[in-house]
Scaffold this motif. Structure first.
Motif, PDB file in Angstrom:
ATOM      1  N   ASP A   1       1.060  -1.221   0.057  1.00 36.57           N
ATOM      2  CA  ASP A   1       0.030   0.094   0.026  1.00 36.57           C
ATOM      3  C   ASP A   1       0.764   1.216   0.056  1.00 36.57           C
ATOM      4  O   ASP A   1       0.511   2.297   0.512  1.00 36.57           O
ATOM      5  N   GLN A   2       1.904   1.226  -0.663  1.00 36.74           N
ATOM      6  CA  GLN A   2       2.787   2.139  -0.706  1.00 36.74           C
ATOM      7  C   GLN A   2       3.194   2.731  -1.958  1.00 36.74           C
ATOM      8  O   GLN A   2       3.048   1.782  -3.065  1.00 36.74           O
ATOM      9  N   GLY A   3       3.428   4.036  -2.460  1.00 38.47           N
ATOM     10  CA  GLY A   3       3.540   4.357  -3.502  1.00 38.47           C
ATOM     11  C   GLY A   3       2.429   5.147  -4.318  1.00 38.47           C
ATOM     12  O   GLY A   3       1.352   5.422  -3.584  1.00 38.47           O
ATOM     13  N   LEU A   4       2.450   5.624  -5.587  1.00 34.27           N
ATOM     14  CA  LEU A   4       1.358   6.380  -6.073  1.00 34.27           C
ATOM     15  C   LEU A   4       0.128   5.737  -6.473  1.00 34.27           C
ATOM     16  O   LEU A   4      -0.682   6.261  -5.944  1.00 34.27           O
ATOM     17  N   LEU A   5       0.224   4.480  -6.800  1.00 32.43           N
ATOM     18  CA  LEU A   5      -1.108   3.790  -7.194  1.00 32.43           C
ATOM     19  C   LEU A   5      -2.008   3.661  -5.934  1.00 32.43           C
ATOM     20  O   LEU A   5      -2.983   3.776  -5.961  1.00 32.43           O
ATOM     21  N   PRO A   6      -1.326   3.070  -4.996  1.00 35.32           N
ATOM     22  CA  PRO A   6      -2.207   2.861  -3.763  1.00 35.32           C
ATOM     23  C   PRO A   6      -2.958   4.114  -3.425  1.00 35.32           C
ATOM     24  O   PRO A   6      -4.007   3.999  -2.754  1.00 35.32           O
ATOM     25  N   LYS A   7      -2.182   5.243  -3.456  1.00 34.53           N
ATOM     26  CA  LYS A   7      -2.740   6.561  -2.937  1.00 34.53           C
ATOM     27  C   LYS A   7      -4.212   6.619  -3.867  1.00 34.53           C
ATOM     28  O   LYS A   7      -5.157   7.233  -3.263  1.00 34.53           O
ATOM     29  N   LEU A   8      -4.272   6.369  -5.146  1.00 33.89           N
ATOM     30  CA  LEU A   8      -5.375   6.738  -5.897  1.00 33.89           C
ATOM     31  C   LEU A   8      -6.437   5.420  -5.416  1.00 33.89           C
ATOM     32  O   LEU A   8      -7.640   5.777  -5.551  1.00 33.89           O
ATOM     33  N   LEU A   9      -5.925   4.180  -5.344  1.00 30.80           N
ATOM     34  CA  LEU A   9      -6.630   3.265  -5.058  1.00 30.80           C
ATOM     35  C   LEU A   9      -7.532   3.107  -3.366  1.00 30.80           C
ATOM     36  O   LEU A   9      -8.527   2.425  -3.356  1.00 30.80           O
ATOM     37  N   ARG A  10      -7.030   4.105  -2.747  1.00 31.03           N
ATOM     38  CA  ARG A  10      -7.364   4.124  -1.387  1.00 31.03           C
ATOM     39  C   ARG A  10      -8.740   4.850  -1.089  1.00 31.03           C
ATOM     40  O   ARG A  10      -9.111   5.107  -0.141  1.00 31.03           O
ATOM     41  N   GLN A  11      -9.401   5.221  -2.387  1.00 29.25           N
ATOM     42  CA  GLN A  11     -10.642   6.125  -2.490  1.00 29.25           C
ATOM     43  C   GLN A  11     -11.971   5.267  -1.839  1.00 29.25           C
ATOM     44  O   GLN A  11     -11.723   4.076  -2.014  1.00 29.25           O
ATOM     45  N   ARG A  12     -12.558   5.955  -0.883  1.00 31.33           N
ATOM     46  CA  ARG A  12     -13.725   5.095  -0.653  1.00 31.33           C
ATOM     47  C   ARG A  12     -14.641   4.325  -1.544  1.00 31.33           C
ATOM     48  O   ARG A  12     -14.891   3.050  -1.390  1.00 31.33           O
ATOM     49  N   PRO A  13     -14.897   4.882  -2.759  1.00 29.84           N
ATOM     50  CA  PRO A  13     -15.945   4.257  -3.496  1.00 29.84           C
ATOM     51  C   PRO A  13     -15.271   2.811  -4.219  1.00 29.84           C
ATOM     52  O   PRO A  13     -15.685   1.851  -4.384  1.00 29.84           O
ATOM     53  N   LEU A  14     -13.626   3.096  -4.480  1.00 34.80           N
ATOM     54  CA  LEU A  14     -13.024   1.921  -5.059  1.00 34.80           C
ATOM     55  C   LEU A  14     -12.855   0.538  -3.894  1.00 34.80           C
ATOM     56  O   LEU A  14     -13.103  -0.355  -4.044  1.00 34.80           O
ATOM     57  N   LEU A  15     -12.722   1.104  -2.553  1.00 29.46           N
ATOM     58  CA  LEU A  15     -12.903   0.049  -1.443  1.00 29.46           C
ATOM     59  C   LEU A  15     -14.247  -0.480  -1.591  1.00 29.46           C
ATOM     60  O   LEU A  15     -14.288  -1.607  -1.241  1.00 29.46           O
ATOM     61  N   TRP A  16     -15.295   0.378  -1.752  1.00 29.45           N
ATOM     62  CA  TRP A  16     -16.639  -0.367  -1.649  1.00 29.45           C
ATOM     63  C   TRP A  16     -16.840  -1.285  -2.893  1.00 29.45           C
ATOM     64  O   TRP A  16     -17.257  -2.351  -2.723  1.00 29.45           O
ATOM     65  N   LEU A  17     -16.250  -1.218  -3.995  1.00 36.60           N
ATOM     66  CA  LEU A  17     -16.335  -1.768  -4.882  1.00 36.60           C
ATOM     67  C   LEU A  17     -15.524  -3.181  -4.908  1.00 36.60           C
ATOM     68  O   LEU A  17     -15.908  -4.159  -5.143  1.00 36.60           O
ATOM     69  N   GLY A  18     -14.365  -3.184  -4.115  1.00 31.91           N
ATOM     70  CA  GLY A  18     -13.665  -3.963  -3.633  1.00 31.91           C
ATOM     71  C   GLY A  18     -14.389  -5.099  -2.726  1.00 31.91           C
ATOM     72  O   GLY A  18     -14.615  -6.385  -2.797  1.00 31.91           O
ATOM     73  N   ASP A  19     -15.238  -4.264  -1.664  1.00 31.71           N
ATOM     74  CA  ASP A  19     -16.098  -5.232  -0.833  1.00 31.71           C
ATOM     75  C   ASP A  19     -17.122  -6.003  -1.521  1.00 31.71           C
ATOM     76  O   ASP A  19     -17.526  -7.224  -1.359  1.00 31.71           O
ATOM     77  N   ILE A  20     -17.603  -5.489  -2.742  1.00 34.39           N
ATOM     78  CA  ILE A  20     -18.719  -6.083  -3.403  1.00 34.39           C
ATOM     79  C   ILE A  20     -18.458  -6.889  -4.703  1.00 34.39           C
ATOM     80  O   ILE A  20     -19.134  -7.203  -5.423  1.00 34.39           O
TER      81      ILE A  20
END
Length: 375
Positions: free
Chosen positions: A273-292
């Motif tokens: 979870d380090q680096g440029l891409l994880p900062k973009l992927l840490r957004q709540r809508p994307l984490l919600w997509l991960g859940d479902i």
């Protein structure tokens, strides 16, 4: 053992990959296509994101279950592991099959009333339904599959059985185990390169496709610390490079297995979870997509079948067969898939998982342990 942290980047990647698999299934059938859809083979090759799921699965299953342990696996742990995986994957699979059966029964009644033929209940179709119920649908039959994305669940359970064997052997013969896993993965992808060049395999060799990616994820887990020692700038470069390579391979007529190294580097470079891409992927809508993501992946084909039946008899006649119709159809499929997936996650997938975990394992499942390894 305390539950490991959740890897937010991997959760978000699962969600994005699940949406791209939906995009792949939207390419079937005739009718209007936007220029973006026709310009490259990227969307018609989005089935490859299932291979990203398999690499993620091998890594996360290993991460959660301490695959690098030195004391092997007891029979009790084997039993608990397989029960946990059944609790995670089977309830939603059964639910999707159930509402697909009910829908097809309804269609059968309606078609019978209009004296129109129905082929849902022919022998090959019923064999497929039976194999799906017992999760043998990645092995046979070749035709008439019900809810075709479920082939990957069947293949995953084979990978889970091998996972337990690998963990036991790895505790005693680490180098030999890892060489064997690497050799099998390279042999499978090399075979595909020398033959069809396509990884669009959902039966027959499908379990081998799954295991090849799953083993790569396990190997990455065993050597994850080497990646973790890289500086953040190196991580960012690997992340950008892997995403660029994935897009280029999807957009060009390159043999499918060449995308696997890019997927491997993407998973490897984001696990901390380090680096440029994880900062973009840490957004709540994307984490919600991960859940479902598992609900998205498993339910969308069932929903498309139902929506096509309704759409072709209603809105399509009003909107014609042009850009407006295509835009509305894509929006409808994604809206319905996201809405239904949110509901199935909340009211089917998560509660049934917890109920079975308490019943079989005598405990509730920790958040990281209940998160999907595959979609």
């Amino acid at each position: 053992m305390p539950a490991p942290r959740q890897i937010h980047s991997h959760a978000a990647l699962r969600g994005i990959a699940a949406l791209l698999v939906v995009a792949y299934h939207l390419q079937f059938g005739g009718g209007y296509r936007f220029s973006l859809e026709r310009a490259t083979p990227a969307l018609t090759r989005s089935y490859l994101f299932v291979d990203l799921f398999f690499i993620l699965s091998g890594f996360i299953i290993s991460f959660v279950n301490d695959a690098g342990r030195s004391n092997g696996v007891s029979l009790g742990e084997m039993r608990s592991f397989m029960r946990a995986r059944v609790a995670r994957l089977y309830p939603l699979h059964l639910f999707c099959l159930a509402y697909l059966v009910l829908f097809r029964l309804l269609i059968t009644v309606l078609q019978h009333a209009r004296d129109e033929p129905v082929d849902f209940w022919q022998t090959h179709s019923l064999q497929s339904l039976a194999s799906g119920l017992v999760l043998l649908n990645a092995w046979f039959p070749k035709d008439g599959q019900w809810n075709i994305p479920a082939w990957s669940i069947s293949a995953e359970f084979f990978a889970y059985a091998l996972f337990l064997i690998i963990v036991a052997f790895h505790a005693r013969m680490r180098v030999i185990s890892e060489l064997a896993m690497a050799s099998l993965s390279v042999a499978f992808f090399g075979y595909i390169l020398m033959t069809s060049g396509s990884l669009d395999i959902v039966v027959g060799l499908a379990p081998a496709r799954c295991v090849a990616g799953f083993f790569l994820g396990m190997l990455l887990y065993f050597h994850r610390d080497a990646v973790a020692r890289l500086p953040a700038i190196a991580m960012s470069i690997l992340q950008i490079g892997s995403v660029t390579a994935i897009l280029l391979i999807l957009a060009t007529p390159t043999a499918d297995p060449w995308i696997i190294p890019a997927f491997f580097v993407l998973v490897a470079s984001t696990w901390t979870d380090q680096g440029l891409l994880p900062k973009l992927l840490r957004q709540r809508p994307l984490l919600w997509l991960g859940d479902i993501s598992y609900s998205i992946y498993l339910s969308h084909v069932c929903l498309i079948e139902i929506l096509i039946f309704l759409w072709s008899r209603s809105a399509q006649h009003l909107l014609g067969d042009g850009a407006l119709n295509r835009c509305a159809w894509i929006a409808l499929v994604y809206a319905a898939t996201l809405g239904v997936s949110h509901l199935t996650f909340r009211f089917v997938e998560r509660p049934m998982r917890q109920w079975l975990a308490v019943r079989w394992l005598g405990r509730k499942v920790d958040p990281i342990r209940q998160s999907a390894a595959a979609p």
